[in-house]
Design a protein around this motif. Structure first.
Motif, PDB file in Angstrom:
ATOM      1  N   UNK A 298      49.975  36.753  42.613  1.00  0.00           N
ATOM      2  CA  UNK A 298      51.231  36.668  43.423  1.00  0.00           C
ATOM      3  C   UNK A 298      50.929  35.766  44.652  1.00  0.00           C
ATOM      4  N   UNK A 299      51.760  34.832  45.104  1.00  0.00           N
ATOM      5  CA  UNK A 299      51.611  34.141  46.215  1.00  0.00           C
ATOM      6  C   UNK A 299      51.431  34.883  47.246  1.00  0.00           C
ATOM      7  N   UNK A 300      52.119  35.833  47.714  1.00  0.00           N
ATOM      8  CA  UNK A 300      52.237  36.717  49.059  1.00  0.00           C
ATOM      9  C   UNK A 300      51.012  37.332  48.718  1.00  0.00           C
ATOM     10  N   UNK A 301      50.397  37.833  47.832  1.00  0.00           N
ATOM     11  CA  UNK A 301      49.135  38.483  48.118  1.00  0.00           C
ATOM     12  C   UNK A 301      48.121  37.768  48.625  1.00  0.00           C
ATOM     13  N   UNK A 302      47.842  36.524  47.649  1.00  0.00           N
ATOM     14  CA  UNK A 302      46.664  35.527  48.412  1.00  0.00           C
ATOM     15  C   UNK A 302      46.784  35.016  49.672  1.00  0.00           C
ATOM     16  N   UNK A 303      48.239  34.748  50.007  1.00  0.00           N
ATOM     17  CA  UNK A 303      48.531  34.509  51.491  1.00  0.00           C
ATOM     18  C   UNK A 303      48.092  35.628  52.362  1.00  0.00           C
TER      19      UNK A 303
ATOM     20  N   UNK B  95      21.507  37.871  49.154  1.00  0.00           N
ATOM     21  CA  UNK B  95      22.158  36.725  50.218  1.00  0.00           C
ATOM     22  C   UNK B  95      23.218  36.943  50.367  1.00  0.00           C
ATOM     23  N   UNK B  96      23.815  36.797  51.464  1.00  0.00           N
ATOM     24  CA  UNK B  96      25.524  36.657  51.941  1.00  0.00           C
ATOM     25  C   UNK B  96      26.167  36.030  50.749  1.00  0.00           C
ATOM     26  N   UNK B  97      25.647  34.702  50.224  1.00  0.00           N
ATOM     27  CA  UNK B  97      26.498  34.244  49.112  1.00  0.00           C
ATOM     28  C   UNK B  97      26.616  35.054  47.972  1.00  0.00           C
ATOM     29  N   UNK B  98      25.404  36.177  47.614  1.00  0.00           N
ATOM     30  CA  UNK B  98      25.667  37.044  46.454  1.00  0.00           C
ATOM     31  C   UNK B  98      26.688  38.121  46.823  1.00  0.00           C
ATOM     32  N   UNK B  99      26.509  38.407  48.148  1.00  0.00           N
ATOM     33  CA  UNK B  99      27.465  39.551  48.346  1.00  0.00           C
ATOM     34  C   UNK B  99      29.099  39.421  48.602  1.00  0.00           C
ATOM     35  N   UNK B 100      29.503  37.989  48.920  1.00  0.00           N
ATOM     36  CA  UNK B 100      30.762  37.382  49.435  1.00  0.00           C
ATOM     37  C   UNK B 100      31.475  37.981  48.223  1.00  0.00           C
ATOM     38  N   UNK B 101      31.178  37.518  46.893  1.00  0.00           N
ATOM     39  CA  UNK B 101      32.246  37.708  45.909  1.00  0.00           C
ATOM     40  C   UNK B 101      32.799  39.082  45.770  1.00  0.00           C
ATOM     41  N   UNK B 102      31.565  40.085  45.955  1.00  0.00           N
ATOM     42  CA  UNK B 102      31.979  41.385  45.717  1.00  0.00           C
ATOM     43  C   UNK B 102      32.861  41.829  47.028  1.00  0.00           C
TER      44      UNK B 102
ATOM     45  N   UNK C 119      38.418  43.325  48.907  1.00  0.00           N
ATOM     46  CA  UNK C 119      39.485  42.970  49.752  1.00  0.00           C
ATOM     47  C   UNK C 119      40.665  42.774  48.873  1.00  0.00           C
ATOM     48  N   UNK C 120      40.609  41.868  47.959  1.00  0.00           N
ATOM     49  CA  UNK C 120      41.726  41.706  47.194  1.00  0.00           C
ATOM     50  C   UNK C 120      42.472  42.894  46.370  1.00  0.00           C
ATOM     51  N   UNK C 121      41.632  43.895  45.973  1.00  0.00           N
ATOM     52  CA  UNK C 121      41.919  45.156  45.098  1.00  0.00           C
ATOM     53  C   UNK C 121      42.830  45.876  46.435  1.00  0.00           C
ATOM     54  N   UNK C 122      42.267  46.099  47.713  1.00  0.00           N
ATOM     55  CA  UNK C 122      42.806  46.882  48.684  1.00  0.00           C
ATOM     56  C   UNK C 122      44.029  46.287  48.868  1.00  0.00           C
TER      57      UNK C 122
END
Length: 112
Positions: A12-17, A44-51, A56-59
């Motif tokens: 949904x656009x408002x969620x990603x915004x 590495x931070x690059x490995x952590x970032x997707x998690x 954040x997306x779920x919350x």
């Protein structure tokens, strides 16, 4: 370390915004969290970032889903909901009589 995230276009656009604005407003905190998790896990931070992005997306999504429609709906969502509501009504109902539309019928109880 960048905290920008590109989320699914099917979301949904408002969620990603909302997620993007949170990341922009709290860039330092996001980097701090990612850094701390990288330190704790020896990743590495690059490995952590997707998690972190996924969490954040779920919350955010759970928070938005708990809020009422009128607080979160976009203009196009309002239009769609209204049209669906209107389509659920019978279109073959007989018209109201002149009396039913008259002032006297509306305030009939006041005359008693």
């Amino acid at each position: 370390m960048s905290t920008d995230t590109s989320f699914n276009s099917s979301e949904e656009p408002h969620i990603s915004q909302h997620i993007q604005s949170l990341q922009e407003l709290h860039r330092e905190e996001m980097e701090s969290v990612i850094g701390a998790l990288a330190h704790i896990t020896n990743l590495s931070p690059e490995q952590i970032k997707p998690h972190v992005d996924s969490m954040l997306k779920q919350l955010v999504k759970e928070n938005v889903e708990q809020r009422p429609f009128h607080e979160t709906a976009t203009a196009s969502e309002w239009v769609k909901a209204f049209r669906e509501w209107a389509a659920n009504h019978h279109h073959n109902a007989p018209p109201l009589s002149e009396y039913a539309l008259s002032r006297e019928s509306i305030y009939e109880d006041d005359l008693l």
